[in-house]
Design a protein around this motif. Sequence first.
Motif, short mmCIF file in Angstrom:
data_model
loop_
_atom_site.label_atom_id
_atom_site.label_comp_id
_atom_site.label_asym_id
_atom_site.label_seq_id
_atom_site.Cartn_x
_atom_site.Cartn_y
_atom_site.Cartn_z
N ALA A 575 -21.85 3.44 -103.14
CA ALA A 575 -22.18 2.75 -101.81
C ALA A 575 -23.46 3.52 -101.28
CB ALA A 575 -21.15 2.97 -100.96
N SER A 576 -23.51 4.81 -101.33
CA SER A 576 -24.72 5.38 -100.91
C SER A 576 -25.92 5.08 -101.70
CB SER A 576 -24.35 6.96 -100.79
OG SER A 576 -25.52 7.88 -100.31
N SER A 577 -25.83 4.93 -102.86
CA SER A 577 -26.86 4.66 -103.67
C SER A 577 -27.51 3.37 -103.29
CB SER A 577 -26.59 4.56 -105.19
OG SER A 577 -25.74 3.59 -105.49
N ILE A 578 -26.39 2.28 -103.07
CA ILE A 578 -27.15 1.00 -102.48
C ILE A 578 -27.91 1.14 -101.11
CG2 ILE A 578 -26.17 -1.35 -101.73
CD1 ILE A 578 -23.77 -0.89 -103.54
N SER A 579 -27.34 2.19 -100.23
CA SER A 579 -28.16 2.20 -99.03
C SER A 579 -29.23 2.79 -99.40
CB SER A 579 -27.06 2.99 -98.01
OG SER A 579 -26.96 4.20 -98.65
N THR A 580 -29.47 3.77 -100.17
CA THR A 580 -30.73 4.33 -100.32
C THR A 580 -31.61 3.34 -101.14
OG1 THR A 580 -29.46 6.64 -101.00
CG2 THR A 580 -31.83 6.22 -101.90
N LEU A 581 -31.28 2.35 -101.84
CA LEU A 581 -32.07 1.31 -102.38
C LEU A 581 -32.46 0.64 -101.27
CD1 LEU A 581 -33.15 -0.42 -104.64
CD2 LEU A 581 -31.00 -1.66 -104.87
N LEU A 582 -31.64 0.30 -100.27
CA LEU A 582 -31.92 -0.49 -99.03
C LEU A 582 -33.15 0.13 -98.34
CD1 LEU A 582 -28.81 -1.82 -97.66
CD2 LEU A 582 -30.21 -3.05 -99.20
N TRP A 588 -40.63 0.26 -98.13
CA TRP A 588 -41.83 -0.48 -98.80
C TRP A 588 -42.29 -1.59 -97.94
CZ3 TRP A 588 -40.87 -5.22 -101.92
CH2 TRP A 588 -41.93 -5.67 -102.80
N GLU A 589 -41.28 -2.74 -97.24
CA GLU A 589 -41.56 -3.81 -96.53
C GLU A 589 -42.30 -3.31 -95.45
OE1 GLU A 589 -39.00 -7.46 -95.27
OE2 GLU A 589 -38.39 -5.77 -94.34
N THR A 590 -41.72 -2.36 -94.78
CA THR A 590 -42.39 -1.78 -93.55
C THR A 590 -43.86 -1.33 -94.03
OG1 THR A 590 -40.46 -0.94 -92.45
CG2 THR A 590 -42.35 0.02 -91.67
N TYR A 604 -39.41 -1.91 -90.35
CA TYR A 604 -40.09 -3.50 -89.88
C TYR A 604 -39.03 -4.32 -89.42
CZ TYR A 604 -42.44 -7.73 -90.23
OH TYR A 604 -42.56 -9.19 -90.10
N ARG A 605 -39.23 -4.65 -88.14
CA ARG A 605 -38.32 -5.64 -87.85
C ARG A 605 -38.85 -7.10 -87.19
NH1 ARG A 605 -33.13 -4.02 -87.36
NH2 ARG A 605 -32.70 -1.79 -87.17
N SER A 606 -38.33 -8.10 -87.78
CA SER A 606 -38.89 -9.36 -87.61
C SER A 606 -37.95 -10.18 -88.56
CB SER A 606 -40.36 -9.65 -88.17
OG SER A 606 -40.60 -10.91 -87.89
N SER A 609 -36.66 -10.44 -91.75
CA SER A 609 -37.30 -8.92 -92.37
C SER A 609 -35.94 -8.55 -93.22
CB SER A 609 -37.71 -8.06 -91.32
OG SER A 609 -36.74 -7.77 -90.50
N LEU A 610 -36.35 -7.42 -94.12
CA LEU A 610 -35.10 -6.92 -94.64
C LEU A 610 -34.17 -6.05 -93.80
CD1 LEU A 610 -33.79 -6.52 -97.32
CD2 LEU A 610 -35.24 -4.62 -98.03
N SER A 611 -34.62 -5.30 -92.75
CA SER A 611 -33.75 -4.56 -91.76
C SER A 611 -33.09 -5.55 -91.14
CB SER A 611 -34.69 -3.60 -90.81
OG SER A 611 -35.55 -4.49 -90.27
#
Length: 940
Positions: A575-582, A588-590, A604-606, A609-611
């Motif tokens: 699970a932590s590796s998934i969150s690290t990937l996120l 990268w997106e930001t 980055y929030r829009s 957006s991925l976040s």
Amino acid sequence: AAVASEYSLHPLQTKSTRVKHTNVIRWESTWLPRKCRITFTVCGRWHSRMANGSRAVLLVACLLVAGSVEAQVVEVPLETCWTSSSDFVPQPFNNELPALVLQWDSFSTSKIATAAAGMILKEKMGFRVRLEAGRTSGEAYQALSEGNVHLVMEAWTESNKDMFQEYVAGGKNVDAYPHSTLFGRSGIYETCNRMGSDPNYPTCVAGKGTEPLLREVLATPEGQAYFSADKQIGQVWSVAPENIWTPAHCKAEGVTCDALILHIASEGYDEGQVEEKVELLELRARVAYLGQENHSKAIWNAYVKHKGVLVYGFFPNSNHYGISILDLPRAKIVPGLDFRQQNLMKLAWGGLSEKRGGDAVAFVRDFDLNSDDYAELSRLHDLFGTEQRAACTWLQQRPERWQHLVRFPERKQQAVFCFKVGEGMCTSAYIGGWVIFFFQMFLAVGIGLWSRSFDNAKGVPIADNAREVLEAAMKGLPPPGPASAKSTGLSHRGAARARFVEAFKDVPLVLRHRRSFANFARSTFDPDFELPPSPGADRWVADFSRRTLIPYLFVSRGDGMKQVMVATLALGLFASSISTLLYQLITWETYRLDPDAYAIGNPYRSEGSLSEIVDQTGLKLEALITAFKFFPSFLALGYVGYAISRWRDFQMMCYTIQGKLQTVACIVGGSMGSIKEDRMEEAKVLAFKIYRYLQTMHILVYKTRNPWFQLLELDDFVTLGLLTREEVAALRPSGGQMNEQLVSWVVRTAQEGFNANILPIESFRARDLSVIRGSLATLEAQFYVGQPNLWTALMKLVCDLLVGMFIFGAAFSSFLYQLGPFQVYVLVFAILLALPWLCAQKLVEVLNNPFSASHDMFNTDALVAWSERVTFINLRCGWHGNQSSDHDDDLNDDPTSSTARGALSLQKSRVALAGGPAPGPTSAALKQEVETSLRGADYE
């Protein structure tokens, strides 16, 4: 031809040549090196004083020496606008330029726009910016084409029409970007309204209202006197005679040209175009080049005195001591010949994108000022007096006009994976994030596989030579090797637990103890008398303390909860590796879409957006888990309750079997209290036989539940003194129903004792010895009693689904960008959420078979050994305290001894039951009977 055209009445216009005035030679050609310009200017000072031939020779000489003269390019320092050291300046994506060079023109509006652009590019976008002055507007085109200049923030295309056509339209690596609503226009203006008919302009004190057209006014003596600037306002400037240009028609005899058109400079301000208009319209006026400061002073003086003066001006431009050029009326010229309005442009070097300068290209493309912006900038320039101070003040006061320009479209080329530090967003922290991601994934897989190995550590692993060890132990010999091949894997704190564990590591007590009729029949007071060995506990009961229970739950090896703890750690790391990937993807997106947020470490929030997707996904998963978890809870709790009840049932069945066996022994032994002395030996033989059958029966019950018992062969019961060879031969065909036959033998033996008057009938009418059979069968049947398979499968499925939701849900709902690539919250929360459910499933698995587990298991050796000890005592209760200590029960030849008499009596009873004659009391026959039939394998 170019030199000759200078002396024509009208200047010759060609693509490569434009003669602008006669006192300072300006010869621009596509084939002539730019560095010749300064040499020509110097030579031109003597130009008007020479004959035509001498002038031509001078021009050629200037060309020859021009190679040693370079145009002076000066770097202008760019002031700092934002001094806050807390501002983190973003960096352009892989910018390969040593510095971004901006053209620093001579006119103030271009300087202000350039200063504003330079400050944004340097302090808000991270470019290294250099301002370079010394090039004219025309020369900037070739510098742009060659890459020596990268950006020009204000270009008047009509003022350098030939250059624009050649370098921009001609595709010579110069790109133009127009302002959307900004237009410029230059021309000749009057400092007051001489006609007096326009209320928007101040009226001249001595207006000349008869001739509106400038050409007609200048053709009159009054007009010449009116527009003689030095006579109107006094000479407020200092200008050398060579800085006054006189057109050719003014040199004609009888032509008066006292009127002056006050210009700024011969270079950089519509070069040659004012002179061209004068010659084309044959205006009787000269052009004076005052410089910018004197030019502004002259405008101010004429304006405030309401004196008519002709001045060159353009808009947009800075104010002249508070006076805008728009405050002055334009001189009336034939419309087709006047200066036209033009769309102002921004220019960029065409190779900028190839040098990863696409961010600068995007900036200059979208840097779009309007007339209101220029008016505000001009006001600030008039207030502060310097272009850079005015630009900085405007940037600080009007952030909404430029903040949208701080973006980095070039960053969209950034790949999500990078390995070279310093390239784009490829910092050591970003690379470290990917290292953490792959390390966690690798660790999760490795720990997960390691946790699977715990399933192989069930029960007690015994040695490869266990059979040899067992044979030696049964014969009372030292073991040929280790008593057990490996540790049981059960290592807990506390002496009680250690003793309990040690009992599993060696050959069971019941298999090391050798039974004999001699010992069984001895008096308790006999010094050679031995009780069966005393066993340890049949199970370990922990005290209610955390120091004992927590290590027992998680630290011990085996198939207990330690395997679950290791598995949940693997799931938490996953699970932590998934969150690290996120985190890496959001970073990268930001970086690509929001440089400001990236600079301060925010995501980055829009919308879309991925976040935002991570946040919304976390909320959805939480809602799903809340709605889903009831059914798995119902199934799991029901199954855990069933598993615990079943485990208790196993324990009670073991104790019930013990009780039934001990009860039979108690009944048989207690019935022998009134036996006469002459029948005592027969009673002992009968009791010993029941003792052997009961003990054999007890061992066979657990034969498949104990690894040492599993090694037993039927002939080993002869070695242990539990069966005779004849009995082994009789039992062998029974296979898995040996206990059934043994129960029958117990009942038959008891019946024989009743028939022989050894056991009283009253004892057996009330109690049926065959009740043992039901308890033995119930224990075996309990292994096949379980929950429905559908329940088990459904419970396993929905619990696994719930654990999966917890793992993925924690990766999203517990994600916190500010924690960085290692999301410790996700790791901890995922473990805490998954642990109870995995423990519940493991609890069901461990408690399913308490005889082959490593936790909460039953020591069958202790159960059998304790039952044997009680059975041994109960069966001997009829004689163990009634005989003297020196009683000798060994066989002898005296047929009158108690042992012989008892054996003979028993033999007679057997013969009578068989319907045959009883043998006589011969010593040899009696001794043989006792040795073979009564003592059995003890005398093999």
